[in-house]
Design a protein around this motif. Structure first.
Motif, mmCIF file in Angstrom:
data_model
loop_
_atom_site.group_PDB
_atom_site.id
_atom_site.type_symbol
_atom_site.label_atom_id
_atom_site.label_comp_id
_atom_site.label_asym_id
_atom_site.label_seq_id
_atom_site.Cartn_x
_atom_site.Cartn_y
_atom_site.Cartn_z
ATOM 1 N N ASN A 138 11.323 9.266 5.630
ATOM 2 C CA ASN A 138 10.054 9.835 5.193
ATOM 3 C C ASN A 138 9.197 8.788 4.481
ATOM 4 O OD1 ASN A 138 7.966 11.347 4.160
ATOM 5 N ND2 ASN A 138 9.266 13.039 3.484
ATOM 6 N N HIS A 139 8.090 8.390 5.106
ATOM 7 C CA HIS A 139 7.229 7.374 4.504
ATOM 8 C C HIS A 139 6.529 7.880 3.254
ATOM 9 C CE1 HIS A 139 4.739 9.681 7.313
ATOM 10 N NE2 HIS A 139 3.714 9.379 6.559
ATOM 11 N N PHE A 140 6.386 9.214 3.131
ATOM 12 C CA PHE A 140 5.751 9.776 1.942
ATOM 13 C C PHE A 140 6.619 9.614 0.696
ATOM 14 C CE2 PHE A 140 3.683 12.302 5.361
ATOM 15 C CZ PHE A 140 2.384 11.864 5.122
ATOM 16 N N GLU A 141 7.909 9.324 0.892
ATOM 17 C CA GLU A 141 8.808 9.124 -0.237
ATOM 18 C C GLU A 141 8.740 7.707 -0.799
ATOM 19 O OE1 GLU A 141 12.744 10.056 1.000
ATOM 20 O OE2 GLU A 141 12.356 12.187 1.276
ATOM 21 N N ALA A 142 8.034 6.813 -0.118
ATOM 22 C CA ALA A 142 8.057 5.396 -0.499
ATOM 23 C C ALA A 142 7.675 5.143 -1.962
ATOM 24 C CB ALA A 142 7.167 4.581 0.438
ATOM 25 N N PRO A 143 6.583 5.734 -2.501
ATOM 26 C CA PRO A 143 6.237 5.453 -3.904
ATOM 27 C C PRO A 143 7.313 5.910 -4.890
ATOM 28 C CG PRO A 143 4.368 6.394 -2.735
ATOM 29 C CD PRO A 143 5.560 6.559 -1.834
ATOM 30 N N GLY A 181 12.301 -8.521 -7.436
ATOM 31 C CA GLY A 181 11.463 -7.923 -6.414
ATOM 32 C C GLY A 181 12.289 -7.057 -5.493
ATOM 33 N N ILE A 182 11.705 -6.655 -4.373
ATOM 34 C CA ILE A 182 12.444 -5.840 -3.408
ATOM 35 C C ILE A 182 12.368 -6.462 -2.015
ATOM 36 C CG2 ILE A 182 12.208 -3.658 -4.642
ATOM 37 C CD1 ILE A 182 10.034 -2.891 -2.591
ATOM 38 N N ILE A 183 13.473 -6.349 -1.311
ATOM 39 C CA ILE A 183 13.537 -6.669 0.108
ATOM 40 C C ILE A 183 13.435 -5.344 0.848
ATOM 41 C CG2 ILE A 183 15.004 -7.554 1.968
ATOM 42 C CD1 ILE A 183 16.350 -9.324 -0.187
ATOM 43 N N ILE A 184 12.658 -5.310 1.909
ATOM 44 C CA ILE A 184 12.510 -4.079 2.689
ATOM 45 C C ILE A 184 13.198 -4.282 4.028
ATOM 46 C CG2 ILE A 184 10.907 -2.430 3.725
ATOM 47 C CD1 ILE A 184 8.875 -3.533 1.558
ATOM 48 N N GLU A 185 14.270 -3.536 4.212
ATOM 49 C CA GLU A 185 15.071 -3.651 5.435
ATOM 50 C C GLU A 185 14.729 -2.481 6.348
ATOM 51 O OE1 GLU A 185 19.752 -3.674 6.829
ATOM 52 O OE2 GLU A 185 19.263 -3.940 4.708
ATOM 53 N N THR A 198 0.833 -1.205 0.000
ATOM 54 C CA THR A 198 0.000 0.000 0.000
ATOM 55 C C THR A 198 0.867 1.253 0.000
ATOM 56 O OG1 THR A 198 -1.760 -1.141 1.192
ATOM 57 C CG2 THR A 198 -1.783 1.264 1.250
ATOM 58 N N ARG A 199 1.934 1.238 0.788
ATOM 59 C CA ARG A 199 2.810 2.411 0.877
ATOM 60 C C ARG A 199 3.445 2.774 -0.462
ATOM 61 N NH1 ARG A 199 5.079 -0.120 6.104
ATOM 62 N NH2 ARG A 199 3.889 0.906 7.749
ATOM 63 N N ILE A 200 3.813 1.767 -1.258
ATOM 64 C CA ILE A 200 4.520 2.076 -2.505
ATOM 65 C C ILE A 200 3.568 2.302 -3.676
ATOM 66 C CG2 ILE A 200 6.541 0.765 -1.778
ATOM 67 C CD1 ILE A 200 5.711 -1.408 -3.766
ATOM 68 N N PRO A 255 0.703 7.211 1.598
ATOM 69 C CA PRO A 255 1.031 5.923 2.232
ATOM 70 C C PRO A 255 0.845 5.943 3.739
ATOM 71 C CG PRO A 255 3.027 7.110 1.637
ATOM 72 C CD PRO A 255 1.881 7.885 1.056
ATOM 73 N N ALA A 256 0.638 4.763 4.289
ATOM 74 C CA ALA A 256 0.521 4.630 5.741
ATOM 75 C C ALA A 256 1.838 5.002 6.399
ATOM 76 C CB ALA A 256 0.134 3.196 6.091
#
Length: 297
Positions: free
Chosen positions: A169-174, A128-132, A75-77, A82-83
């Motif tokens: 910054n979670h808003f930068e995720a997408p 794909g992506i790994i989220i660390e 959802t965030r990306i 994003p949450a």
């Protein structure tokens, strides 16, 4: 339509369209609006199944069922708002050679290496992506060189990683996600390294953005009569990559220091560019990347 189907099939669940397993207890479909829905097989008669297949696209995959954390990251990306997340995080894009490891085995291996459950979002069966995430200052970031060593030695898997920067910054995720995807393509095209850092790819991005006439002009003016001498250019490129260190470069190329020095002097004599000087070395490095881009195209 979803509400009407749910009134008929109470077990119906929905996901945003991204890889998900075809759980044996569910039948999966993609709607005309690209929603992914699952219905318990025990609720479907043969007639129901035939009917649903006429207006929904059956979906079958080999991916693990997304965890709640992975659903939140998806959802965030993919959303403009994003949450929120309090953790510092980074995305790591991975590319696996085809038919070397299935997604379930890969994810289990990653979780074991991190010693915890790590979000993994799949683009396809190879990428794909790994989220660390770092929840505290004491958390140590993973060494992806070590991960590759383990995967190669234990599972015989060839893999490449493009490691992004840590952000808060979670808003930068997408935008971060899209930038990482684009950067991974450039990184895997130009670099032979198994692990490419986001800093390493910046010169490649400059070359990628330069138009063809500009790249050709830079190549001709900088490399001149050595542009067709692959052995000499490989020596110079390695010398620059080894931070202009003669000893390290000689070891990397399995060469005697005197032989290496001879090649460097030869390059300087032909081009008039002293590659031992940092700023001139940067120019030469960009010209070599430009030449590679021309050859690839």
């Amino acid at each position: 339509m979803i509400n009407k189907l749910r009134s008929i099939f109470p077990s119906l669940i929905t996901y945003e369209k991204y890889p998900i397993t075809s759980d044996d207890t569910y039948k999966w479909f993609i709607t005309t609006t690209d929603e992914l829905i699952g219905i318990k097989k025990r609720e479907l008669t043969t007639k129901d199944d035939v009917l649903l297949n006429t207006f929904l696209q059956p979906y079958d995959s080999v991916f693990p069922v997304p965890t709640m954390d992975e659903q939140r990251w998806q959802t965030r990306i993919t959303t403009e708002k994003p949450a929120k997340t309090r953790s510092t995080y980074r995305f790591i894009y991975f590319s696996i050679q085809k038919n070397q490891i299935d997604p379930h085995t890969f994810k289990n291996a990653i979780n074991e290496l991190f010693n915890k459950t790590v979000p993994v979002l799949w683009e396809n069966e190879q990428e794909g992506i790994i989220i660390e995430e770092q929840s505290g200052s004491k958390d140590e970031s993973m060494s992806y060189e070590q991960i590759i060593d383990v995967l190669m030695s234990d599972l015989y898997v060839k893999i490449k990683f493009f490691v992004g920067s840590f952000v808060r910054n979670h808003f930068e995720a997408p935008s971060y996600y899209q930038t990482l995807k684009q950067g991974s393509r450039v990184a895997f095209t130009y670099s032979a390294k198994a692990v490419v850092n986001y800093i390493d790819v910046i010169p490649y991005l400059f070359i990628e953005k330069a138009d063809k006439p500009l790249r050709k002009s830079i190549t001709q003016s900088v490399l001149r009569d050595v542009k067709d001498d692959e052995e000499l250019l490989k020596t110079i490129e390695t010398f620059i990559a080894c931070n202009l260190n003669i000893s390290v470069t000689a070891k990397e190329l399995y060469m005697h220091r005197n032989s290496l020095q001879y090649r460097i002097d030869k390059f300087i004599d032909i081009t008039g560019i002293d590659v031992r000087q940092f700023h001139q070395a940067v120019t030469v490095y960009l010209a070599i990347l430009g030449l590679k881009a021309e050859q690839d195209n």
